[in-house]
Design an enzyme around this catalytic site. Sequence first.
Site, PDB file in Angstrom:
ATOM      1  N   ARG A 293      81.141  58.698  24.143  1.00 17.46           N
ATOM      2  CA  ARG A 293      79.944  59.441  24.570  1.00 17.46           C
ATOM      3  C   ARG A 293      80.385  60.824  25.058  1.00 17.46           C
ATOM      4  NH1 ARG A 293      78.159  54.010  26.594  1.00 17.46           N
ATOM      5  NH2 ARG A 293      76.023  53.677  25.897  1.00 17.46           N
ATOM      6  N   ARG A 330      80.585  60.412  19.099  1.00 16.94           N
ATOM      7  CA  ARG A 330      79.166  60.751  18.962  1.00 16.94           C
ATOM      8  C   ARG A 330      78.965  62.185  19.408  1.00 16.94           C
ATOM      9  NH1 ARG A 330      74.872  57.367  22.292  1.00 16.94           N
ATOM     10  NH2 ARG A 330      75.621  58.548  24.083  1.00 16.94           N
ATOM     11  N   GLU A 429      69.086  54.107  16.127  1.00 19.94           N
ATOM     12  CA  GLU A 429      68.526  53.757  17.441  1.00 19.94           C
ATOM     13  C   GLU A 429      67.046  54.112  17.522  1.00 19.94           C
ATOM     14  OE1 GLU A 429      70.716  55.788  20.540  1.00 19.94           O
ATOM     15  OE2 GLU A 429      70.959  57.594  19.336  1.00 19.94           O
ATOM     16  N   ASN A 452      70.428  50.075  22.973  1.00 15.02           N
ATOM     17  CA  ASN A 452      69.807  50.456  24.252  1.00 15.02           C
ATOM     18  C   ASN A 452      68.538  51.251  23.974  1.00 15.02           C
ATOM     19  OD1 ASN A 452      72.203  49.400  25.147  1.00 15.02           O
ATOM     20  ND2 ASN A 452      73.129  51.380  25.625  1.00 15.02           N
ATOM     21  N   ASP A 453      68.660  52.186  23.027  1.00 18.22           N
ATOM     22  CA  ASP A 453      67.478  52.972  22.663  1.00 18.22           C
ATOM     23  C   ASP A 453      66.603  52.252  21.636  1.00 18.22           C
ATOM     24  OD1 ASP A 453      67.433  55.332  24.236  1.00 18.22           O
ATOM     25  OD2 ASP A 453      69.203  56.039  23.176  1.00 18.22           O
ATOM     26  N   ARG A 463      63.572  52.619  29.232  1.00 12.28           N
ATOM     27  CA  ARG A 463      64.766  51.903  29.692  1.00 12.28           C
ATOM     28  C   ARG A 463      65.109  52.199  31.146  1.00 12.28           C
ATOM     29  NH1 ARG A 463      69.550  54.646  25.922  1.00 12.28           N
ATOM     30  NH2 ARG A 463      71.038  54.095  27.518  1.00 12.28           N
TER      31      ARG A 463
HETATM   32  C1  PEP Z   1      72.276  53.163  22.662  1.00  8.52           C
HETATM   33  O1  PEP Z   1      71.225  53.788  22.714  1.00  8.52           O
HETATM   34  O2  PEP Z   1      72.346  51.954  22.437  1.00  8.52           O
HETATM   35  C2  PEP Z   1      73.564  53.842  22.908  1.00  8.52           C
HETATM   36  C3  PEP Z   1      74.703  53.249  22.695  1.00  8.52           C
HETATM   37  O3  PEP Z   1      73.515  55.109  23.367  1.00  8.52           O
HETATM   38  P1  PEP Z   1      73.170  55.514  24.891  1.00  8.52           P
HETATM   39  O4  PEP Z   1      73.181  54.268  25.710  1.00  8.52           O
HETATM   40  O5  PEP Z   1      74.232  56.471  25.269  1.00  8.52           O
HETATM   41  O6  PEP Z   1      71.819  56.134  24.734  1.00  8.52           O
HETATM   42 MG    MG Z   2      71.178  55.946  22.647  1.00  5.92          MG
END
Ligand code: PEP
Ligand code: MG
Length: 568
Positions: A293, A330, A429, A452-453, A463
């Site tokens: 990240r 990324r 995502e 996560n997104d 979230r």
């Molecule tokens: C996600 O969205 O799953 C991800 C890995 O990116 P971040 O948590 O940094 O948004």
């Molecule tokens: Mg993400």
Amino acid sequence: MLKGIAASSGIAIAKVYKLQQPVLNIEKKECDSAAEVAKFQAALVKTQADIEAVKAKAEGKLSEEELAIFDAHLMMANDPELSGQIEEMIKNESCNAEFATETVANMMISMFESMDNDYFKERAADVKDVTFRLKCNIVGAVIPDLTTINEEVVIVAEDLTPSDTAQLNKQFTLGFATATGGRTSHSAIMARSLEIPAVVGCAGIMEQASQGDLLILDAVEGQVILNPTPEQVKEYEAKAEAFKAEKEALKVLKDAKSVTTDGHEVELAGNIGTPKDVEGVLNNGGEGVGLYRTEFLYMDSELDFPSEDEQFEAYKAVLEGMGGKKVVVRTLDIGGDKKLPYFTFPEEMNPFLGYRAIRLCLDRTDIFRTQLRALIRASVYGKLCIMFPMIATLDEFRQAKALFEEEKAKLVSEGVAVSDHIEVGMMVEIPAAAVLADQFAKEADFFSIGTNDLIQYSMAADRMSEKVSYLYQPLNPSILRLVKVTIDGAHKEGKWVGMCGEMAGDELAAPVLLGLGLDEFSMSASSILRTRKMIRSLSKQEMEVMAEKALQCGNIKEVTELVKNSLK
Ligand code: PEP
Ligand code: MG
């Protein structure tokens, strides 16, 4: 019971060894400067020898990188600038050697501490460490020798210097608790690589613990129990046994393949935020970095965007650190909840649905091009894969990739060496990208699913909001179907698919993901070995059958039951 931060996991029960450094009350005295210079020089020689000795004891116990701390200390002790300034002060002011040493040291420490840079801030700790030793040698004070400990103890200290930590004998030092420090302080990092349980930032411990007290160090929860009851001791003895047994059993898997009982191999990688995290990934048997990240590099910068060279150094460090293993970087994912001190974001009603990640980068191509150049320049130092976050449309992916190609061509024409094997992929995502995965897969080299997104957008559940957190449902069949569409779309075009969202390290999700055909699982380093153990106990074929059934379920409860039954 005292609360702290669990810096290095584990449990220890032993007597307190309270580390009390000598207290030096240094005052200015008028002295014969020739005698003081001689005293200073003798102390300097002893200090250099002491550091050499500490380094020799640490050799074999610490990594090359950690041993380098002692080289830095030696360099400092040998620095003519430091000794020159001290000697000059002794001569000019006819003062005592320890006072001159303290005055010059304090000047250097405050200079380093005031610098806006982590590297220099850490140098302040080194100056403190070296000059403390020097002052003790001048006045003849004895620094406690941790190597003489010959019974099982937990060390309690205000803080531990790198040289203290390096001297710890693992046979007798079962752990340590310090009053100051955080997860990334030197002593915490050392404790993790020595694999000694440690709780840091445990305020009040120096006041409350006495030499010889019985102490339970719970570096799983981040707490310390002083003078526990016999029941507590029994309870923690059992916990310590279980922890040790599990950890030992997992260690044998560090270099093992992540392969199922029927011979299907997947890749287990680590998620990182800074180059420092590489070590943890390797120590836990990570087969690559599945998500770097990079926004932390931007967030740590206080005044402006990090320069191309600063970025280049960080990317190079990660690629080199991973020694040729795959590194997925990324590109900048800023916006949403991640802000920058030097950049003004537009006021938006829904920042997570707004101007962030690739949207911002395609608008501010100046920022994006700088990052791409730094990455492409670093590509010769390892196996680089670049991915773009928050891709919603094919057009966005094409624009981002075109900018990458342009910068690559420019660098080549400038005569800069670049790798020919950089993979360019994207995060999946946003549901729109998942649904259209087969089309994206014609142009992207790989996918990494950001659950996560993906989950927040699929469930329309912020979230960051506690109130709707029940909608974070990795095992919801709707999410599983999106994951399946993504994997199938990629595989049809012969591309690989990873997952770098939290779901990849989820114990109940991993079996389903295996069944759906996920190729790479990327997670926090500490979850890698546990997941490898699970993968090695499963049959791919059986998980395929189970995953098929999961896709036909109506809710998470049914899926959870299905997974649990398949694990029995
Ligand atoms: C996600 O969205 O799953 C991800 C890995 O990116 P971040 O948590 O940094 O948004
Ligand atoms: Mg993400």
